[in-house]
Design a protein around this motif. Sequence first.
Motif, PDB file in Angstrom:
ATOM      1  N   TYR A 150      -9.410 -31.214  48.158  1.00 26.04           N
ATOM      2  CA  TYR A 150      -9.549 -31.867  49.015  1.00 26.04           C
ATOM      3  C   TYR A 150      -7.488 -32.398  49.998  1.00 26.04           C
ATOM      4  CZ  TYR A 150      -9.120 -35.874  52.161  1.00 26.04           C
ATOM      5  OH  TYR A 150      -8.532 -37.492  53.126  1.00 26.04           O
ATOM      6  N   ASP A 190      -6.564 -34.349  53.727  1.00 27.77           N
ATOM      7  CA  ASP A 190      -6.205 -35.066  53.987  1.00 27.77           C
ATOM      8  C   ASP A 190      -4.954 -34.691  55.246  1.00 27.77           C
ATOM      9  OD1 ASP A 190      -5.470 -36.978  56.063  1.00 27.77           O
ATOM     10  OD2 ASP A 190      -4.906 -38.460  54.082  1.00 27.77           O
ATOM     11  N   LYS A 250     -13.709 -40.786  57.079  1.00 31.82           N
ATOM     12  CA  LYS A 250     -13.153 -39.491  57.035  1.00 31.82           C
ATOM     13  C   LYS A 250     -12.555 -39.586  55.572  1.00 31.82           C
ATOM     14  CE  LYS A 250     -11.061 -37.983  59.911  1.00 31.82           C
ATOM     15  NZ  LYS A 250     -10.860 -39.647  60.994  1.00 31.82           N
ATOM     16  N   SER A 251     -12.180 -40.407  55.307  1.00 33.34           N
ATOM     17  CA  SER A 251     -11.219 -39.101  54.154  1.00 33.34           C
ATOM     18  C   SER A 251     -12.273 -40.077  52.608  1.00 33.34           C
ATOM     19  CB  SER A 251      -9.472 -39.801  53.644  1.00 33.34           C
ATOM     20  OG  SER A 251      -9.236 -41.436  53.901  1.00 33.34           O
ATOM     21  N   ALA A 304     -14.372 -37.995  52.695  1.00 40.79           N
ATOM     22  CA  ALA A 304     -13.984 -36.505  51.912  1.00 40.79           C
ATOM     23  C   ALA A 304     -13.912 -36.204  50.292  1.00 40.79           C
ATOM     24  CB  ALA A 304     -12.866 -36.109  52.830  1.00 40.79           C
ATOM     25  N   ALA A 347     -15.841 -29.250  57.029  1.00 38.15           N
ATOM     26  CA  ALA A 347     -14.290 -29.457  57.667  1.00 38.15           C
ATOM     27  C   ALA A 347     -14.996 -31.216  58.622  1.00 38.15           C
ATOM     28  CB  ALA A 347     -14.178 -28.423  59.192  1.00 38.15           C
ATOM     29  N   ILE A 348     -14.409 -32.103  58.275  1.00 44.97           N
ATOM     30  CA  ILE A 348     -14.508 -33.212  58.486  1.00 44.97           C
ATOM     31  C   ILE A 348     -13.790 -33.321  59.444  1.00 44.97           C
ATOM     32  CG2 ILE A 348     -15.362 -35.513  58.359  1.00 44.97           C
ATOM     33  CD1 ILE A 348     -15.985 -34.660  54.944  1.00 44.97           C
ATOM     34  N   ASP A 349     -14.606 -33.964  60.743  1.00 46.52           N
ATOM     35  CA  ASP A 349     -13.295 -34.489  62.173  1.00 46.52           C
ATOM     36  C   ASP A 349     -14.396 -35.205  62.430  1.00 46.52           C
ATOM     37  OD1 ASP A 349     -11.639 -31.898  62.427  1.00 46.52           O
ATOM     38  OD2 ASP A 349     -13.530 -30.997  63.199  1.00 46.52           O
ATOM     39  N   LYS A 373     -19.664 -28.272  58.959  1.00 46.73           N
ATOM     40  CA  LYS A 373     -19.136 -29.096  59.666  1.00 46.73           C
ATOM     41  C   LYS A 373     -19.899 -30.427  59.831  1.00 46.73           C
ATOM     42  CE  LYS A 373     -16.850 -24.790  62.088  1.00 46.73           C
ATOM     43  NZ  LYS A 373     -17.171 -24.244  63.761  1.00 46.73           N
ATOM     44  N   ARG A 407      -9.437 -34.029  63.306  1.00 46.16           N
ATOM     45  CA  ARG A 407      -9.677 -34.281  64.122  1.00 46.16           C
ATOM     46  C   ARG A 407      -9.965 -32.240  65.177  1.00 46.16           C
ATOM     47  NH1 ARG A 407      -8.050 -38.291  62.656  1.00 46.16           N
ATOM     48  NH2 ARG A 407      -7.132 -40.115  63.940  1.00 46.16           N
ATOM     49  N   VAL A 428     -12.324 -28.740  50.311  1.00 48.40           N
ATOM     50  CA  VAL A 428     -12.899 -30.684  52.100  1.00 48.40           C
ATOM     51  C   VAL A 428     -11.797 -30.612  53.162  1.00 48.40           C
ATOM     52  CG1 VAL A 428     -14.052 -32.631  52.630  1.00 48.40           C
ATOM     53  CG2 VAL A 428     -14.431 -30.977  49.999  1.00 48.40           C
ATOM     54  N   ASP A 434     -10.124 -32.897  56.116  1.00 42.73           N
ATOM     55  CA  ASP A 434     -10.447 -34.225  57.183  1.00 42.73           C
ATOM     56  C   ASP A 434      -9.373 -34.172  58.111  1.00 42.73           C
ATOM     57  OD1 ASP A 434      -9.023 -35.579  55.761  1.00 42.73           O
ATOM     58  OD2 ASP A 434     -10.434 -37.394  56.064  1.00 42.73           O
TER      59      ASP A 434
END
Length: 229
Positions: A32, A34, A17-18, A21, A8-10, A148, A135, A131, A133
């Motif tokens: 992936y 988005d 981020k993208s 990711a 998890a990418i916030d 994370k 908020r 993966v 990404d």
Amino acid sequence: MDRKIVIAIDGFSSCGKSTFAKAIAKRLNYLYIDSGAMYRAVTLELLQRELIHNGGVDSSNLKDLLNSIRIGFSYDPEKGVYATTLNGKVVENEIRSPEVANNVSLVAAIPEVRERLVELQRELGKSKGIVMDGRDIGTVVFPDAELKIFMTADPVVRAQRRLKELRDKGIDISLKDVLRNIEERDYIDQNRDIAPLRQAPDALVLDNTNMTIEEQMAWVESMVNQLIV
Ligand code: CDP
């Protein structure tokens, strides 16, 4: 055998981020997703139906609309990338327009929109090896994600990156306007009542103001290696 995990990418808008990711997903052969593109697609649909006026969304038939629209990602083998689709049509360029950027945080603050998109995101992530990404991925969508990451970078650097991206697409906009949009979205994203942008307590912070993508990859690979072997 390698264990498949959820990553998890916030973080704030235009932190890269993208790009990050996508590179991780490619390296690990993961899917992936988005999540921001999904909020952008809903915003595009509302704009096309002329349901956004003077900073407000006409929400009378929102539930029906949310249940009827189809959001997906189609793979373009030539470019090797995924493109966002709305009702079967590729809308990758349309959802990146300044008009969508100016309205997306307003739309993303609507509870019904979040409820429906979180449902779709969980569905997409059911089989692990993903993966995602956004908020609220590490806080709300996948609170049990094995890894994370919370990304941040200096706002001016972020605006410069976004400006380059938009100009490369032929969109004429000033650094001042890009920075204003980024700061406005950061504010709305952090201060909305539902699922505000927050760092999960167990997230690792990555400030990439002065980092190249290669440096970021080296950093994440060492984290992932500890988790999947
Ligand atoms: O491209 P950028 O990183 O600036 O933003 P994005 O990831 O495309 O997301 C666009 C907007 O969607 C954000 O500014 C948020 O308002 C909203 N969003 C959200 O609320 N929750 C997510 N999981 C992803 C995006």
